[in-house]
Structures are given as structure tokens and as C-alpha cells.
Design a protein around this motif. Sequence first.
Motif, PDB file in Angstrom:
ATOM      1  N   MET A   1       0.833  -1.205   0.000  1.00  9.27           N
ATOM      2  CA  MET A   1       0.000   0.000   0.000  1.00  9.27           C
ATOM      3  C   MET A   1       0.869   1.257   0.000  1.00  9.27           C
ATOM      4  O   MET A   1       0.555   2.243  -0.669  1.00  9.27           O
ATOM      5  CB  MET A   1      -0.958  -0.002   1.197  1.00  9.27           C
ATOM      6  CG  MET A   1      -2.059  -1.049   1.138  1.00  9.27           C
ATOM      7  SD  MET A   1      -2.971  -1.151  -0.429  1.00  9.27           S
ATOM      8  CE  MET A   1      -3.790   0.436  -0.439  1.00  9.27           C
TER       9      MET A   1
ATOM     10  N   LYS B   1       0.938   4.005  -2.982  1.00 10.12           N
ATOM     11  CA  LYS B   1       0.720   5.420  -2.694  1.00 10.12           C
ATOM     12  C   LYS B   1       1.815   6.257  -3.355  1.00 10.12           C
ATOM     13  O   LYS B   1       1.556   7.310  -3.932  1.00 10.12           O
ATOM     14  CB  LYS B   1       0.712   5.637  -1.173  1.00 10.12           C
ATOM     15  CG  LYS B   1       0.166   6.984  -0.789  1.00 10.12           C
ATOM     16  CD  LYS B   1      -0.112   7.070   0.686  1.00 10.12           C
ATOM     17  CE  LYS B   1      -0.710   8.447   0.976  1.00 10.12           C
ATOM     18  NZ  LYS B   1      -0.750   8.732   2.406  1.00 10.12           N
TER      19      LYS B   1
ATOM     20  N   GLU C   1      -2.934   4.173  -4.888  1.00  5.46           N
ATOM     21  CA  GLU C   1      -3.430   3.461  -3.709  1.00  5.46           C
ATOM     22  C   GLU C   1      -4.914   3.113  -3.806  1.00  5.46           C
ATOM     23  O   GLU C   1      -5.376   2.160  -3.209  1.00  5.46           O
ATOM     24  CB  GLU C   1      -3.122   4.229  -2.416  1.00  5.46           C
ATOM     25  CG  GLU C   1      -3.891   5.527  -2.230  1.00  5.46           C
ATOM     26  CD  GLU C   1      -3.153   6.728  -2.807  1.00  5.46           C
ATOM     27  OE1 GLU C   1      -2.528   6.592  -3.877  1.00  5.46           O
ATOM     28  OE2 GLU C   1      -3.216   7.804  -2.192  1.00  5.46           O
TER      29      GLU C   1
END
Lengths: 249, 217
Positions: free
Chosen positions: A124, A128, A133
Motif C-alpha cells: 500500500m 501510494k 493506492e
Amino acid sequence: MNMAEHIIDINHLVKRFGDNIILNDLSLSVSKGEVVVLIGPSGCGKSTLLRCLNGLEPIQGGTVMLHGEPVEHGKASLYNIRQKIGMVFQSYDLFPHMTVLKNITLSPLKVQNRSREEVTENAMALLKRVGLEDKANSYPSELSGGQKQRVAIVRSLIMNPDIMLLDEITAALDPEMVHEVLNVVLGLANSGTTMMIVTHEMAFAEAVADRVVFLDGGVIVEEGAPKEFFHDPKTERAQRFLKTFTYSR
Amino acid sequence: MDWSFIQKFAPMYVEAAVLTVTIGVIGILLAVVIGLVCALVKYYRIPVARQIVAVYIELSRNTPLIVQLFFLYFGLPKAGILLSSEACGIIGLAFLGGSYMAESFLSGLRSVGKVQLESAESLGLRRGQVMRYIVIPQAASVSVPALAANVIFLLKETSVFSAVSLADLMYVAKDLIGMYYNTGEALTMLVAAYLVIILPISIVFSVLERRMRRAGN
């Protein structure tokens, strides 16, 4: 950063397809944190060179070493070495039957046996970083080409490789998507990721490279700092090649 | 339509249907195993085994099931090998089905592109892991429709079993027609029995296919 530490050492590499010599006695080293860009006309052997570095091709002579360990096609030791080499291909190669998150977490879970919690968190964070994400649970078919390539980069990065090999990763993209992918690569370069990049994007090559290697006919014809290479190439062949990227009427 | 006839002989059909399904299921399961092994041999291009598989597939696909059954039932005893009707049915079905299953599995395996395999390999996955996580799930969505067609084809092929004295559905129908001349009733029950067996399978597979197609992309 110790620039003398070599990640990759290629010594007198020979690669043939039948009678065709693709790479002819080629030697090259890549130091830690260095970004080497390979350019040259199509068929010059640059993609084949990357494939040899990852053991995807059997070689007919010379050696390829990663951190002093030989990379040998078909050998069991290759499994361990490959975990330390990230590779992204030209065609979008995400696994179509898995979500983005599963694509990314598959090999850290199955190959490195890391915990699902840690891997998911890592994935994650990386998503991002490349601005995706919100796509974690999408399937590849729901992504644009540029998004797919960013995911493919993350999928390699999560293994914490010693080096990333990028094989014309924007060649199959629509022009407006090239930028978003190359920006990610520039970000990696700035954060000290060792990379070997094959590209036809000359402006990008100049911006990202620490060293440009110009390949033609299976040999290194010229290499040097990007500024020198692009604005004052020494060899006639490099001059001729670079001319094909400029237009005037 | 003579309903009392139908009522009287329906249990015989049920019994025969059970036999048909039993032999069909065992034969088809064996065919799936043979098919998988053959497909893997061809996929990984295993020397020698590959040539044997090629000969088997040509032999199996280019001869009718009834000829294969006659060979098993009437031919092998001449060589001192005696097989029961049931064994002949199962072996015959497995022999015929194996090659068809092999082709379906193989087309699935080969539908997974080289770049998929190379990306999986370059992530450090081992050969078995590449097979399990990358190839098989993608191959399945290609193979399942062909597998379904094979299963139904093979179940229908069981109707020639009566030729080797297996008391299957066809056998019962022919028997009743021969004894009572109630051709209409006997054939109606025969058609109904096959539909009862095959329609549900057909429906289950089409649901499965639809689901896989959704997962496939």
C-alpha cells in the motif's frame, strides 16, 4: 554511497541465436546507486542484454555476476538471484486473474515468505508512492497502460531488489501516459535505486542517466555521461543514431 | 402411450442409468488424469514420453469407440486377457477420453503467454509456483468449456457400451423393444433418461464457465 561497489559485472559476454551474434564479447559493470541507460538502434542487443542479466537467456560465453554470484540460465541458484533483480517488461505483464494488490504481494508472500500484514502494508505504501493506492482492489483490465506499468514497477520494487531492469517500459504506451511512468522512474533514480534502463525516450534518458551506454551490433560503441553523449557524441555511429531523433525541414 | 408399461419398466431404466453414470464417471475421471499427464508431457516437451503421447493421441482420436471396445472385449481374450464388460467400458472410455482431455488442457496451458511466464519467473517464483499461481488459473478459463464439451460427449458415447453386453440404458431399451414391441415407450424413456443425466451437467458447466469468464478478465 560507495560508488566502487559493483552490483552487476558483465565480463566478455557472448550471446548467439544460432549463427547470429547478438552480443559480442561485451563487458560492463554497474555500481550501486548508478542508473545506466542503454540506447541503440533496434536489434542492437540491448533487450537481450537485460534478459541475460536476469537469466532468461542462456549465454554462449563470458559471465554475468550479481554481487559476485554467477547468473546462469537454467540453474537452481537462479531462483535466489532473481529475487534480487527486479524486471519490468515492455508489454503489460500483470497477472490478469489477480487484483493489483495480489499481483504485488504474490512473490513477497510465496517466495520471500514474508508476513501478509507486513507485505500488504508495504504494498500500500508503494502504491501510494506511485499514486495508485485507490486501485489496490482493481483488476489489471480496469487500468490504463500507464497505470499497469506503474503497478509492474511496484511489483518488482516490493522484493527490495539490488537492481531494477526496465526493458522499454514505455514503448507500448500512449504518449500521454509515458510521462506518468517515467516520473516514477525518475523518483526511483533520485532515491538511489540502482537501475539499468533500455529506452527510446532520449530526453528521459538524458535526465535519468548517470551513464549512457550506446550499443550497436552487439558491442558497446560509446559510453559516457549523458550530457556529453547527447550533445557531443564522439563516435560517428552515435552521431548518426542521435540524428534520427531530430527533425528539421 | 402405455403408462402401465412405463411404470413397470422404469426401475430397469433407473438401474441402467446408475450403471451408465457409474461407468461414465469412472471412465471420465480416468480420462481427466490421462489427459492431464499427456498435456503436461507435451507442454514441458519431455523427450520420449512426448512421442509416446503423440502416438496414443492419434490412435485414440482416429478410431471409433466401438472399435476400441471390440478390441478390448473380443480381441484381448485371444491374447489371454479376459476383461469384464464393465472393465472394457471404463478402459475404453478412458482411452478415448484421455486424448480429448489432453488437447483441452494443452490449449489452456498454451494460452498463457510467454511474457506471463517470464514475469513470474523473474519475480523469483519456482516452476511449480508459476504453474500453480499463474498458469493453471488462467488456463482453466480456457480449458473448462472444452472439458465440459468432452464430458458430455463421453457420456453420450457410453451408448455404444451395449455392444459389449453392458446392461446400460441403450441395452435395456433394445431389450424391451425386442421383447414387447413397445418401441414408443421404450425410446421415450431412453431419451428422458439421457436428458436427466446430461442436462444438469450441462447446466452446471455453463454456470461455471460464466463465472470463470468473469474471473478471467
